[in-house]
Scaffold this active site. Structure first.
Site, short mmCIF file in Angstrom:
data_model
loop_
_atom_site.label_atom_id
_atom_site.label_comp_id
_atom_site.label_asym_id
_atom_site.label_seq_id
_atom_site.Cartn_x
_atom_site.Cartn_y
_atom_site.Cartn_z
N GLU A 77 36.30 44.34 36.34
CA GLU A 77 36.04 42.53 35.71
C GLU A 77 36.49 42.16 35.73
O GLU A 77 36.35 40.31 36.20
CB GLU A 77 35.75 43.72 34.69
CG GLU A 77 34.79 44.49 34.40
CD GLU A 77 33.82 44.98 33.55
OE1 GLU A 77 33.96 43.82 31.94
OE2 GLU A 77 33.12 45.83 33.41
N GLU A 78 37.85 41.98 35.79
CA GLU A 78 38.97 40.11 35.63
C GLU A 78 39.20 39.99 37.47
O GLU A 78 39.13 38.89 37.15
CB GLU A 78 40.61 40.91 35.90
CG GLU A 78 41.44 40.71 35.97
CD GLU A 78 43.08 41.30 35.93
OE1 GLU A 78 42.84 42.00 35.27
OE2 GLU A 78 43.89 40.82 36.91
N ARG A 79 38.96 40.57 38.26
CA ARG A 79 38.51 40.27 40.06
C ARG A 79 37.02 39.20 39.58
O ARG A 79 37.10 38.14 40.03
CB ARG A 79 38.78 41.57 40.91
CG ARG A 79 39.85 41.33 41.16
CD ARG A 79 40.40 42.56 41.82
NE ARG A 79 41.73 43.16 41.53
CZ ARG A 79 42.24 44.19 41.53
NH1 ARG A 79 41.47 45.50 41.67
NH2 ARG A 79 43.33 44.87 41.51
#
Ligand SMILES: Cc1cc2nc3c(=O)[nH]c(=O)nc-3n(C[C@H](O)[C@H](O)[C@H](O)COP(=O)(O)OP(=O)(O)OC[C@H]3O[C@@H](n4cnc5c(N)ncnc54)[C@H](O)[C@@H]3O)c2cc1C
Length: 444
Positions: free
Chosen positions: A302-304
């Protein structure tokens, strides 16, 4: 559902929560009728693109519905009124008031668009989080969006997915409401790319963990109320001995060693943190003990994707500002823009941006249907880092000496965007993941 909510938290009561949710949802989505009728009108009048990218506001957008656009529009107003006017000041000060800004965003529902309604979120899917990340790219620096992204899509996804009800009430709910600032403690002085080799330990003693070690590069670290900490909780194999733990930052033994001075992302505080016999209740464990590495790898997806969405808008804005500047700046009797090498290069970059946007939206669409998008998310992150460096470098060049000053957005972008190829997994780490999926890594 409401009975699971705390009655006297520092944040809200059940009734307040229900009222807030109604307010937030109706505030964002009440514009929909007018939005769709406006769209039909303009489409009939002109075939010209509505936005810089030419692909944003269309009735047949592949990922976004009118609700996504309404949400973006609401967020844009907050950015224009309450954030952008202060960005230069916060960049100069080397820090922004996270509690103040997060409260503002929390009140409007933007810190938990895809988080459960029971904990103050809007209960929407991850595509809304990507829409928010794209809109946050309109903030005129990289540091503040990154700090918000840490709160919404880096430090909290595992807690929302695997945390106990009690833990979510204590840490997730106030983070979504903007009452608590979160940070993510993964990287250490001796372990960044190779997460498995972290040294921070959390040793069980009765019903507490005793934490010793330290974290490096912690975004929001000097202001955070709690950390999503990755620590070794046993001596087993390095991928199975780690756990994620919610660690209150005001616990005795937590030392903020320093605020790191950086070339970019200047309004975001980055801390080095030490833990000296910090006692944390074992109930603060997220999910199962020993699953921390796996949870963190999931959290990274999700961060990426979030980081990719955020940089897309920033790149759009830099290209647009460069077009405007080079159109009015004349050299050799014609605008800089009219030199073929300039407008052709901008067209090349715009093409790459569109390709990246397609990859991001495809990855997001697959992710919300429950697919493993590790390979695609890694590709998107890799390309986002590399492309933003190209956009920053080429555009800054066309601004000439002005591009080298601190007065223009392009120089800030040039410095801020450089982080993307390093943070959240360096380009080489992304390449290794892609190779793993291609089965081309040398066998050990
Ligand atoms: C401003 C900022 C904010 C950050 N925020 C956070 C945060 O909130 N929380 C957190 O936990 N971390 C955070 N980080 C840390 C960030 O995720 C790490 O910096 C990153 O993972 C790289 O780790 P490292 O710096 O230790 O570099 P190293 O691991 O020392 O790597 C150095 C370089 O080696 C190369 N390399 C790596 N792997 C390979 C390979 N397999 N093959 C060839 N070359 C390779 C890469 O070029 C890499 O840049 C932040 C960093 C910065 C600078």
């Amino acid at each position: 559902m409401c009975s699971s909510l705390p009655h006297t938290t520092e944040t809200v009561t059940c009734t307040e929560m229900a009222q807030r949710l109604n307010l937030v949802v109706s505030r964002h989505f009440s514009k929909l009728t007018s939005l769709s009728s406006t769209r039909k009108l303009t489409e009939n009048v002109s075939s010209k693109p509505q936005t810089a990218s030419g692909s944003e506001i269309t009735a047949d957008h592949l990922l976004y519905t009118p609700e996504h656009f309404a949400l973006k529009e609401s967020l844009k107003k907050i950015i224009d009124q309450d954030i952008n006017p202060y960005v230069d000041q916060w960049e100069a000060e080397g820090i922004f008031p996270a509690h103040k800004v997060f409260k503002l965003l929390g009140n409007a529902g933007f810190l938990g668009v895809n988080k459960p309604v029971e904990y103050g979120g809007l209960g929407l899917d991850f595509s809304y989080s990507i829409a928010v990340s794209e809109e946050l790219g309109n903030i005129r620096c990289g540091g503040i969006p990154m700090a918000i992204g840490v709160q919404t899509d880096m430090a909290t996804p595992a807690l929302a997915r695997f945390g106990s009800t009690e833990l979510k009430k204590e840490f997730l709910l106030p983070s979504i409401m903007g009452d608590k600032v979160a940070c993510l403690g993964v990287s250490e002085v001796g372990a960044g790319s190779d997460v498995a080799t972290i040294k921070t330990n959390a040793v069980r003693e009765g019903d507490e963990y005793v934490v010793n070690g330290g974290k490096m590069w912690t975004t929001n670290g000097t202001q955070a109320d709690w950390m999503c900490l990755l620590a070794n909780t046993s001596d087993g194999p390095s991928h199975k001995n780690k756990s994620l733990i919610c660690l209150p930052m005001n616990s005795p033994g937590v030392h903020i060693a320093r605020k790191i001075d950086k070339m970019g992302m200047r309004s975001s505080d980055t801390a080095e943190v030490f833990f000296d016999d910090v006692r944390v209740p074992c109930k603060n464990l997220i999910g199962q003990e020993g699953m921390g590495f796996t949870y963190q790898m999931l959290q990274f997806q999700e961060e990426r994707l979030w980081a990719c969405g955020n940089i897309l808008t920033m790149m759009d804005n830099i290209i647009q500002e460069t077009i405007q500047y080079t159109r009015q700046r004349k050299i050799f009797k014609i605008p800089v823009l009219y030199h073929q090498s300039v407008h052709f290069r901008l067209a090349e970059l715009e093409t790459e941006i569109e390709l990246l946007r397609s990859l991001l939206h495809r990855s997001t669409a697959l992710y919300i249907k429950g697919n493993d998008v590790t390979k695609l998310a890694s590709m998107a992150k890799l390309k986002a880092g590399r492309l933003s460096r190209e956009v920053g470098d080429s555009c800054l060049q066309y601004w000439g000496g002005m591009g080298f000053t601190s007065d223009v957005l392009v120089s800030r972008f040039y410095r801020d965007a450089r982080l993307l190829s390093i943070g959240g997994g360096a380009d080489e780490v992304m390449l290794s993941i892609i190779c793993k999926y291609m089965d081309t890594l040398p066998k050990k």
